[in-house]
Write an enzyme that holds these catalytic residues in place. Structure first.
Site, PDB file in Angstrom:
ATOM      1  N   LYS A  27    -120.632 -15.586 -26.265  1.00  0.00           N
ATOM      2  CA  LYS A  27    -119.565 -16.353 -26.938  1.00  0.00           C
ATOM      3  C   LYS A  27    -119.960 -17.813 -26.912  1.00  0.00           C
ATOM      4  O   LYS A  27    -120.692 -18.247 -26.016  1.00  0.00           O
ATOM      5  CB  LYS A  27    -118.239 -16.188 -26.187  1.00  0.00           C
TER       6      LYS A  27
ATOM      7  N   ASP B 167    -114.527 -17.068 -34.840  1.00  0.00           N
ATOM      8  CA  ASP B 167    -113.423 -16.863 -33.899  1.00  0.00           C
ATOM      9  C   ASP B 167    -112.400 -17.932 -34.306  1.00  0.00           C
ATOM     10  O   ASP B 167    -112.439 -18.420 -35.446  1.00  0.00           O
ATOM     11  CB  ASP B 167    -113.887 -17.008 -32.437  1.00  0.00           C
TER      12      ASP B 167
HETATM   13  P1  NDP Z   1    -107.903 -18.292 -36.727  1.00  0.00           P
HETATM   14  O1  NDP Z   1    -108.414 -19.623 -36.402  1.00  0.00           O
HETATM   15  O2  NDP Z   1    -108.142 -17.727 -38.096  1.00  0.00           O
HETATM   16  O3  NDP Z   1    -106.327 -18.214 -36.474  1.00  0.00           O
HETATM   17  C1  NDP Z   1    -105.796 -18.498 -35.226  1.00  0.00           C
HETATM   18  C2  NDP Z   1    -104.293 -18.416 -35.309  1.00  0.00           C
HETATM   19  O4  NDP Z   1    -103.758 -18.520 -33.984  1.00  0.00           O
HETATM   20  C3  NDP Z   1    -103.670 -19.562 -36.087  1.00  0.00           C
HETATM   21  O5  NDP Z   1    -102.489 -19.120 -36.683  1.00  0.00           O
HETATM   22  C4  NDP Z   1    -103.406 -20.576 -34.996  1.00  0.00           C
HETATM   23  O6  NDP Z   1    -102.401 -21.537 -35.306  1.00  0.00           O
HETATM   24  C5  NDP Z   1    -102.957 -19.697 -33.872  1.00  0.00           C
HETATM   25  N1  NDP Z   1    -103.244 -20.355 -32.586  1.00  0.00           N
HETATM   26  C6  NDP Z   1    -104.431 -20.830 -32.149  1.00  0.00           C
HETATM   27  N2  NDP Z   1    -104.306 -21.401 -30.950  1.00  0.00           N
HETATM   28  C7  NDP Z   1    -103.007 -21.312 -30.628  1.00  0.00           C
HETATM   29  C8  NDP Z   1    -102.251 -21.712 -29.525  1.00  0.00           C
HETATM   30  N3  NDP Z   1    -102.830 -22.356 -28.478  1.00  0.00           N
HETATM   31  N4  NDP Z   1    -100.923 -21.424 -29.520  1.00  0.00           N
HETATM   32  C9  NDP Z   1    -100.345 -20.775 -30.577  1.00  0.00           C
HETATM   33  N5  NDP Z   1    -101.018 -20.372 -31.653  1.00  0.00           N
HETATM   34  C10 NDP Z   1    -102.315 -20.634 -31.689  1.00  0.00           C
HETATM   35  O7  NDP Z   1    -108.493 -17.312 -35.627  1.00  0.00           O
HETATM   36  P2  NDP Z   1    -108.618 -15.721 -35.638  1.00  0.00           P
HETATM   37  O8  NDP Z   1    -107.506 -15.118 -36.405  1.00  0.00           O
HETATM   38  O9  NDP Z   1    -110.012 -15.391 -36.014  1.00  0.00           O
HETATM   39  O10 NDP Z   1    -108.475 -15.397 -34.083  1.00  0.00           O
HETATM   40  C11 NDP Z   1    -107.215 -15.098 -33.491  1.00  0.00           C
HETATM   41  C12 NDP Z   1    -107.438 -14.338 -32.178  1.00  0.00           C
HETATM   42  O11 NDP Z   1    -108.171 -13.142 -32.436  1.00  0.00           O
HETATM   43  C13 NDP Z   1    -108.258 -15.089 -31.118  1.00  0.00           C
HETATM   44  O12 NDP Z   1    -107.784 -14.710 -29.834  1.00  0.00           O
HETATM   45  C14 NDP Z   1    -109.664 -14.534 -31.315  1.00  0.00           C
HETATM   46  O13 NDP Z   1    -110.437 -14.664 -30.147  1.00  0.00           O
HETATM   47  C15 NDP Z   1    -109.330 -13.081 -31.620  1.00  0.00           C
HETATM   48  N6  NDP Z   1    -110.356 -12.299 -32.306  1.00  0.00           N
HETATM   49  C16 NDP Z   1    -110.858 -12.702 -33.507  1.00  0.00           C
HETATM   50  C17 NDP Z   1    -111.795 -11.934 -34.154  1.00  0.00           C
HETATM   51  C18 NDP Z   1    -112.314 -12.288 -35.492  1.00  0.00           C
HETATM   52  O14 NDP Z   1    -113.062 -11.485 -36.061  1.00  0.00           O
HETATM   53  N7  NDP Z   1    -111.956 -13.410 -36.097  1.00  0.00           N
HETATM   54  C19 NDP Z   1    -112.316 -10.690 -33.554  1.00  0.00           C
HETATM   55  C20 NDP Z   1    -111.652 -10.322 -32.316  1.00  0.00           C
HETATM   56  C21 NDP Z   1    -110.728 -11.125 -31.736  1.00  0.00           C
HETATM   57  P3  NDP Z   1    -102.799 -23.032 -35.740  1.00  0.00           P
HETATM   58  O15 NDP Z   1    -103.314 -22.887 -37.134  1.00  0.00           O
HETATM   59  O16 NDP Z   1    -101.557 -23.806 -35.615  1.00  0.00           O
HETATM   60  O17 NDP Z   1    -103.866 -23.472 -34.765  1.00  0.00           O
HETATM   61  O1  2IT Z   2    -113.751 -11.819 -30.271  1.00  0.00           O
HETATM   62  C1  2IT Z   2    -114.486 -11.264 -31.108  1.00  0.00           C
HETATM   63  O2  2IT Z   2    -114.815 -10.083 -30.992  1.00  0.00           O
HETATM   64  C2  2IT Z   2    -114.920 -12.043 -32.268  1.00  0.00           C
HETATM   65  N1  2IT Z   2    -114.526 -13.189 -32.401  1.00  0.00           N
HETATM   66  C3  2IT Z   2    -115.859 -11.438 -33.277  1.00  0.00           C
HETATM   67  C4  2IT Z   2    -117.270 -11.467 -32.789  1.00  0.00           C
HETATM   68  C5  2IT Z   2    -118.316 -11.046 -33.783  1.00  0.00           C
HETATM   69  O3  2IT Z   2    -119.488 -11.188 -33.411  1.00  0.00           O
HETATM   70  O4  2IT Z   2    -117.995 -10.589 -34.878  1.00  0.00           O
END
Ligand code: NDP
Ligand code: 2IT
Length: 448
Positions: free
Chosen positions: A126, A166
């Site tokens: 990561k 992420d």
């Molecule tokens: P994005 O940046 O696309 O979206 C994040 C969302 O979470 C936004 O709505 C953001 O709001 C909100 N957010 C972020 N930080 C905070 C906080 N401290 N308190 C409240 N809301 C918050 O990220 P992703 O959708 O890609 O990721 C979301 C989660 O999913 C994370 O935990 C990530 O690690 C996990 N994840 C993502 C994967 C991926 O493929 N993208 C794969 C597996 C897990 P704001 O816009 O106001 O910051």
């Molecule tokens: O938390 C996760 O699994 C991710 N943000 C996606 C990682 C990836 O390599 O697609």
């Protein structure tokens, strides 16, 4: 906790007392492994726990870049290369002001077991930066991404370490970073995933994490002879994962009642529909606006400033898809009181340990992030395969493979939980099933 797991955790917590998210993640995994460690003394004999809790390598670097006013800005860049026993390091990059080494170690540690659960050959890693893309121009984001890659490029590669998105890193950022990597190395390879479709990306990768978390929820519900159709669903966040979790819930006949961002939550009195979903996609992905604007636009949408979704109504299913520790004990109690039967984590570690206790004690079908959100990285693995064979699969093919992977992960977790005496406990199941494959590979490969 007791015995070998406790010994290792004690030492770890004395060594890194300030890395609270990492210790939280490590404690959960080590607790789950107790029974396995008792049955299989080989893991202690080979000091697997002592080794698996330490990253193989951590890279920390300065990222200087010029903002639109010509002023020098400096951020910190990181890549935690945690474990490569079963494949190249694989995991996302997070750009958010809260990023520090402890947060990235927690995410990298979780990634080891998540990637193992997918059944694909990927190690865990990561990275990211304390850079905040919010309020920055496209030009500034590009400058930052190029500066970040100016150092990262020498540590990654399609067979070494393959980063992805992420929080704060989506298609735009992956594009800028890929462009800079290609220029610096003078080669076009699958070094990042989440790429654009016309330059090596995979269909379904944007949808994969959200869809996967819903597929996992479906599998858990099947064990209780239930389905998603007609269920009221609370979703937090409004980023990549939330957007496609919401779409899949709508497709399966569920009713999405909430979305949120770091400022507050929206409650859809009549549920989310296609028109509102499309408005949200444009609002978040193109205009980069706030979720509050949905309530300004639609009469039947309420905005709750500073509130999380969990206490805003009665929900059958909760999908926390925003960030770590966003759902605490009191949220969990309220969800249970209001009849919630299923929690599938789209985010990484969104439920606090106390919240998890509440879910388990109340027999909620609860899936930890490392199992439920593994569809994202699994589809990244499928993107890597397509890059290697220089072919691309259709939408239907990739979705089918993703669906099968989620069904298989569910089965591995379910079976491991049962085998080790805690049927229905997906936390134990995910940790044990994910750990075994990596630990056995480490033993096979000797002390390195
Ligand atoms: P994005 O940046 O696309 O979206 C994040 C969302 O979470 C936004 O709505 C953001 O709001 C909100 N957010 C972020 N930080 C905070 C906080 N401290 N308190 C409240 N809301 C918050 O990220 P992703 O959708 O890609 O990721 C979301 C989660 O999913 C994370 O935990 C990530 O690690 C996990 N994840 C993502 C994967 C991926 O493929 N993208 C794969 C597996 C897990 P704001 O816009 O106001 O910051
Ligand atoms: O938390 C996760 O699994 C991710 N943000 C996606 C990682 C990836 O390599 O697609």
């Amino acid at each position: 906790m007791s015995g070998y797991a406790m010994e290792v955790y004690d030492k770890l917590s004395k060594k890194y007392p300030w890395e609270k998210e990492f210790l939280q993640a490590a404690k959960e995994v080590l607790e789950s492994l107790e029974l396995l460690l008792e049955k299989e003394p080989k893991y202690q004999k080979h000091a697997i726990l002592e080794r698996i809790v330490e990253p193989e390598r951590v890279i920390i670097f300065r990222v200087p870049w010029l903002d639109d006013n010509g002023k020098v800005q400096v951020n910190i860049g990181y890549r935690v290369e945690f474990n490569s026993a079963i494949g190249p390091y694989k995991g996302g990059l997070r750009f958010h002001p809260t990023v520090n080494l402890g947060v990235l170690k927690f995410l990298g540690f979780e990634q080891i077991f998540k990637n193992s659960l997918t059944g694909l050959p990927m190690g865990g890693g990561k990275g990211g930066s304390d850079f905040d893309p919010k309020g920055k121009s496209d030009n500034e984001v590009m400058k930052f991404c190029q500066a970040f890659m100016n150092e990262l490029f020498r540590h990654i590669g399609p067979d070494t370490d393959v980063p992805a998105g992420d929080i704060g890193v989506g298609a735009r950022e992956i594009g800028y970073m890929f462009g800079q990597y290609r220029k610096l190395k003078n080669e076009f390879t699958g070094v990042l995933t989440g790429k654009g479709l016309n330059w090596g990306g995979s269909l379904i990768r944007p949808e994969a994490t959200g869809y996967g978390a819903v597929y996992f929820a479906e599998e858990m519900l099947k064990t209780a002879k239930k389905g998603i159709d007609g269920m009221a669903v609370a979703i937090s966040g409004s980023g990549n994962v939330s957007q496609y979790a919401a779409q899949k819930i709508m497709q399966l006949g569920g009713k999405v009642m909430t979305l949120s961002d770091s400022n507050g939550s929206v409650y859809f009195k009549n549920g989310l529909n296609q028109e509102k979903w499309e408005f949200m996609m444009e609002l978040k992905n193109v205009k980069r606006g706030r979720i509050k604007e949905m309530a300004d636009k639609f009469k039947d949408v309420e905005y709750h400033d500073g509130k999380k979704p969990w206490k805003l109504g009665k929900f059958d299913i909760a999908l926390p898809c925003a960030t770590q520790n966003e759902l605490d004990e009191s949220d969990a109690k309220e969800l249970v009181k209001n009849g919630c039967v299923c929690v599938s984590e789209g985010a990484n570690m969104p439920s606090t340990p106390e919240a998890v206790e509440v879910f388990l004690a109340n027999k909620v079908l609860y899936a930890p992030g490392k199992a439920a959100n593994a569809g994202g990285v699994a589809t990244s693995g499928l993107e890597m395969s397509q890059n290697s064979i220089r072919l691309s699969w259709t939408r239907e093919e990739v979705d089918q493979k993703l669906h099968n992977i989620m069904i298989n992960i569910h089965k591995s977790c379910y079976d491991a939980a049962k085998e080790y005496g805690t049927p229905g406990n997906y936390v134990n199941g995910a940790n044990i099933a994910g750990f075994k494959k990596v630990a056995d590979a480490m033993i096979d490969q000797g002390v390195i």
